[in-house]
Design a protein around this motif. Structure first.
Motif, short mmCIF file in Angstrom:
data_model
loop_
_atom_site.label_atom_id
_atom_site.label_comp_id
_atom_site.label_asym_id
_atom_site.label_seq_id
_atom_site.Cartn_x
_atom_site.Cartn_y
_atom_site.Cartn_z
N LEU A 1 -90.77 -33.91 9.56
CA LEU A 1 -89.52 -33.41 8.99
C LEU A 1 -89.54 -33.50 7.46
O LEU A 1 -89.06 -32.59 6.76
N LYS A 2 -90.09 -34.58 6.96
CA LYS A 2 -90.16 -34.75 5.50
C LYS A 2 -91.09 -33.72 4.87
O LYS A 2 -90.79 -33.13 3.82
N LYS A 3 -92.21 -33.47 5.53
CA LYS A 3 -93.22 -32.56 4.99
C LYS A 3 -92.81 -31.10 5.12
O LYS A 3 -93.14 -30.27 4.28
N HIS A 4 -92.07 -30.77 6.20
CA HIS A 4 -91.74 -29.36 6.48
C HIS A 4 -90.23 -29.15 6.63
O HIS A 4 -89.78 -28.35 7.46
N LEU A 5 -89.45 -29.87 5.84
CA LEU A 5 -88.00 -29.79 5.95
C LEU A 5 -87.48 -28.37 5.74
O LEU A 5 -86.51 -27.95 6.37
N LYS A 6 -88.15 -27.60 4.88
CA LYS A 6 -87.69 -26.24 4.58
C LYS A 6 -87.78 -25.32 5.79
O LYS A 6 -87.10 -24.28 5.83
N LEU A 7 -88.59 -25.69 6.76
CA LEU A 7 -88.74 -24.84 7.94
C LEU A 7 -87.62 -25.02 8.95
O LEU A 7 -87.42 -24.18 9.82
N LEU A 8 -86.91 -26.14 8.86
CA LEU A 8 -85.85 -26.45 9.82
C LEU A 8 -84.84 -25.29 9.88
O LEU A 8 -84.40 -24.82 8.84
N PRO A 9 -84.48 -24.79 11.09
CA PRO A 9 -84.75 -25.34 12.44
C PRO A 9 -85.92 -24.68 13.19
O PRO A 9 -86.06 -24.89 14.38
N ASP A 10 -86.73 -23.86 12.51
CA ASP A 10 -87.78 -23.12 13.20
C ASP A 10 -89.16 -23.63 12.78
O ASP A 10 -89.64 -23.34 11.69
N PHE A 11 -89.79 -24.40 13.70
CA PHE A 11 -91.12 -24.96 13.42
C PHE A 11 -92.21 -24.22 14.20
O PHE A 11 -93.30 -24.74 14.40
N SER A 12 -91.92 -23.01 14.63
CA SER A 12 -92.85 -22.28 15.50
C SER A 12 -94.14 -21.88 14.79
O SER A 12 -95.09 -21.44 15.44
N ASN A 13 -94.17 -22.02 13.48
CA ASN A 13 -95.38 -21.67 12.73
C ASN A 13 -96.34 -22.85 12.60
O ASN A 13 -97.37 -22.75 11.94
N ILE A 14 -95.99 -23.98 13.25
CA ILE A 14 -96.82 -25.19 13.21
C ILE A 14 -97.37 -25.44 14.61
O ILE A 14 -96.67 -25.25 15.61
N CYS A 15 -98.61 -25.87 14.69
CA CYS A 15 -99.24 -26.21 15.97
C CYS A 15 -99.69 -27.67 15.94
O CYS A 15 -100.30 -28.11 14.96
N ILE A 16 -99.35 -28.41 16.99
CA ILE A 16 -99.77 -29.81 17.10
C ILE A 16 -100.49 -30.01 18.43
O ILE A 16 -100.01 -29.58 19.48
N VAL A 17 -101.64 -30.67 18.37
CA VAL A 17 -102.43 -30.95 19.58
C VAL A 17 -102.36 -32.43 19.87
O VAL A 17 -102.66 -33.27 19.01
N PHE A 18 -101.92 -32.77 21.10
CA PHE A 18 -101.75 -34.16 21.53
C PHE A 18 -102.76 -34.51 22.62
O PHE A 18 -103.30 -33.63 23.29
N PRO A 19 -102.96 -35.81 22.87
CA PRO A 19 -103.84 -36.21 23.97
C PRO A 19 -103.28 -35.90 25.36
O PRO A 19 -104.04 -35.66 26.28
N SER A 20 -101.94 -35.92 25.51
CA SER A 20 -101.37 -35.82 26.86
C SER A 20 -100.07 -35.04 26.89
O SER A 20 -99.43 -34.80 25.87
N GLN A 21 -99.67 -34.65 28.11
CA GLN A 21 -98.41 -33.95 28.32
C GLN A 21 -97.22 -34.84 27.97
O GLN A 21 -96.20 -34.37 27.46
N ARG A 22 -97.34 -36.13 28.23
CA ARG A 22 -96.26 -37.06 27.94
C ARG A 22 -95.93 -37.07 26.45
O ARG A 22 -94.76 -37.10 26.06
N ASN A 23 -96.95 -37.02 25.60
CA ASN A 23 -96.73 -36.95 24.16
C ASN A 23 -95.90 -35.72 23.78
O ASN A 23 -95.00 -35.80 22.95
N LYS A 24 -96.22 -34.59 24.40
CA LYS A 24 -95.50 -33.34 24.10
C LYS A 24 -94.02 -33.46 24.45
O LYS A 24 -93.15 -33.06 23.67
#
Length: 236
Positions: A21-44
């Motif tokens: 949120l601090k790094k991409h506050l200007k994008l709020l409320p649409d973060f669809s241009n960011i992709c995050i890869v996690f180890p598990s479904q629970r993280n998501k």
């Protein structure tokens, strides 16, 4: 490629949400241009919950979230056209059982487990497939094991009788996959590594300056891999 270290005694996902949120506050409320890869479904799941609560909004568009397995499949489908069918574990065991059943006449009693019912066979088949996957992942053939037999201290019976059978099983298993036009996950992962040359260098897929293979276009402004390395010592 930037690396952000989260202290090991800090709750991982809440910290990641605050940082994002601090790094991409200007994008709020649409973060669809960011992709995050996690180890598990629970993280998501929990990341979405924490992000919504921390945003102080009634609704947001979350980042595109993948598990590492989903991301590898996504990359594969981007690169391979058309993509081959990826076998599920149960299907791999079924093909393995067909292979050992065909070999049973020539190798009795060494592969007597071929006579087991499929339900009981899976317990052995899964271990065998895992062993073969580990060898393939490290680019080690069974012939390499035979050549290093003196260093490995394997029992002579294992080297002289069982390894040749395992080599034949592997050969026939791979041949059957090729005949059916399918692959398993380990072959997919190796294909991705070779295509992207990931083993020999660091490839930042979010960097526009990187020469990507044809067909690999990621429509994200930022790509993050989160939670894959756990430090055992906090550096001051």
């Amino acid at each position: 490629m930037d690396v952000k270290i989260i202290p090991i005694d800090t709750p991982f996902l809440p910290f990641l949400v605050k940082w994002l949120l601090k790094k991409h506050l200007k994008l709020l409320p649409d973060f669809s241009n960011i992709c995050i890869v996690f180890p598990s479904q629970r993280n998501k799941y929990w990341f979405r919950r924490y992000l919504l609560d921390a945003s102080n909004k009634k609704g947001i568009v979350p980042p595109i979230l993948f598990t590492i397995e989903e991301f590898k499949q996504f990359i594969y489908e981007k690169l391979e056209n058309p993509p081959k069918y990826i076998l599920k574990d149960i299907e791999r065991n079924l093909i393995l059982k067909i292979v050992v059943n065909k070999m049973r006449k020539n190798y009795k009693p060494s592969i007597s487990f071929a006579e087991l019912s499929f339900i009981r066979f899976i317990a052995i088949g899964q271990k065998l497939l895992k062993f073969l996957d580990e060898l393939e992942q490290e680019d080690i053939s069974i012939k390499n094991l035979v050549e290093k037999k003196e260093l490995l201290h394997f029992p002579p019976k294992y080297i002289d009788e069982e390894l040749p059978i395992l080599e034949k099983i592997k050969e026939n298993y791979d041949k059957m996959l090729a005949q059916k036009g399918v692959i398993d996950k380990i072959k997919r992962d190796i294909w991705i590594n070779e295509t992207l040359d990931c083993r020999d260098r660091s490839l930042d897929l979010s960097d526009d300056k990187v020469d990507r293979p044809e067909g690999l276009s990621l429509q994200y402004s930022q790509l993050y891999f989160a939670g894959f390395i756990i430090p055992t010592k906090i550096e001051s």
